[in-house]
Motif scaffolding. Structure first.
Motif, PDB file in Angstrom:
ATOM      1  N   ILE A  38       0.836  -1.196   0.000  1.00 42.51           N
ATOM      2  CA  ILE A  38       0.000   0.000   0.000  1.00 42.51           C
ATOM      3  C   ILE A  38       0.876   1.253   0.000  1.00 42.51           C
ATOM      4  CG2 ILE A  38      -1.871  -1.202   1.179  1.00 42.51           C
ATOM      5  CD1 ILE A  38      -1.120   0.396   3.717  1.00 42.51           C
ATOM      6  N   ARG A  39       0.270   2.377  -0.375  1.00 38.26           N
ATOM      7  CA  ARG A  39       0.962   3.667  -0.327  1.00 38.26           C
ATOM      8  C   ARG A  39       0.666   4.398   0.970  1.00 38.26           C
ATOM      9  NH1 ARG A  39      -1.078   7.205  -4.520  1.00 38.26           N
ATOM     10  NH2 ARG A  39      -2.876   5.862  -4.527  1.00 38.26           N
ATOM     11  N   GLY A  40      -0.436   4.066   1.585  1.00 38.58           N
ATOM     12  CA  GLY A  40      -0.836   4.734   2.816  1.00 38.58           C
ATOM     13  C   GLY A  40      -2.225   4.296   3.219  1.00 38.58           C
ATOM     14  N   MET A  41      -2.777   4.984   4.215  1.00 37.94           N
ATOM     15  CA  MET A  41      -4.134   4.668   4.649  1.00 37.94           C
ATOM     16  C   MET A  41      -4.803   5.901   5.216  1.00 37.94           C
ATOM     17  SD  MET A  41      -3.800   2.432   8.201  1.00 37.94           S
ATOM     18  CE  MET A  41      -3.459   0.959   7.307  1.00 37.94           C
ATOM     19  N   GLU A  42      -6.126   5.854   5.167  1.00 40.16           N
ATOM     20  CA  GLU A  42      -6.967   6.858   5.805  1.00 40.16           C
ATOM     21  C   GLU A  42      -7.577   6.190   7.031  1.00 40.16           C
ATOM     22  OE1 GLU A  42      -7.611  10.090   5.108  1.00 40.16           O
ATOM     23  OE2 GLU A  42      -6.287  10.064   3.350  1.00 40.16           O
ATOM     24  N   VAL A  43      -7.467   6.840   8.171  1.00 40.69           N
ATOM     25  CA  VAL A  43      -8.034   6.303   9.402  1.00 40.69           C
ATOM     26  C   VAL A  43      -9.136   7.255   9.857  1.00 40.69           C
ATOM     27  CG1 VAL A  43      -7.587   5.564  11.768  1.00 40.69           C
ATOM     28  CG2 VAL A  43      -5.819   5.272  10.014  1.00 40.69           C
ATOM     29  N   GLU A  44     -10.318   6.703  10.091  1.00 40.80           N
ATOM     30  CA  GLU A  44     -11.460   7.483  10.552  1.00 40.80           C
ATOM     31  C   GLU A  44     -11.968   6.899  11.855  1.00 40.80           C
ATOM     32  OE1 GLU A  44     -14.493   7.702   7.579  1.00 40.80           O
ATOM     33  OE2 GLU A  44     -13.136   8.512   6.064  1.00 40.80           O
TER      34      GLU A  44
END
Length: 128
Positions: A38-44
């Motif tokens: 992966i390149r990154g992640m969004e955390v909500e």
């Protein structure tokens, strides 16, 4: 301290805060964004509900494992590979209690807290 953070946190400050003369063990767990294609992640997070649930988990761990303190900070927002996501710091009179308490907090956080992660890769995005 229980916190949902928009910015990076200080591992050293949290560990120092947990050190006390009656704590024979301070155990920490640092979760990071791993390079898993992966390149990154969004955390909500549903912030208010997540904070309440993390407080309940902390209280359960302190009672069940005879912990002196439990601190948890969880990041939200866009994170890159290598960035810290979560830090758990548990202090106890003895190491076994600190290790077991820390593991309990991590597993219950993953199971119960309304916090979601979306992985972003060259091939698209997916919620995990």
């Amino acid at each position: 301290m229980i916190e949902i953070a928009d910015e990076e946190f200080s591992i050293e400050e949290m560990v120092q805060r947990a050190r006390r003369i009656d704590a024979g063990a301070v155990v920490s767990f640092l979760g990071t964004v791993r390079d898993d294609g992966i390149r990154g992640m969004e955390v909500e997070a549903y912030r208010e509900a997540a904070l309440e649930e993390l407080e309940r988990i902390r209280d359960e761990a302190m009672e069940s494992f005879d912990l002196i303190s439990v601190d948890v900070v969880h990041r939200v927002g866009h994170l890159s590979v290598g960035d810290p996501i979560v830090l758990i710091v548990c202090a106890a009179g003895h190491r076994q209690a600190a290790f077991e308490g820390c593991e309990y907090v991590l597993e219950e956080l993953k199971r119960r807290a309304p916090i979601w992660k979306k992985e972003i890769s060259d091939g698209g995005e997916r919620w995990v």
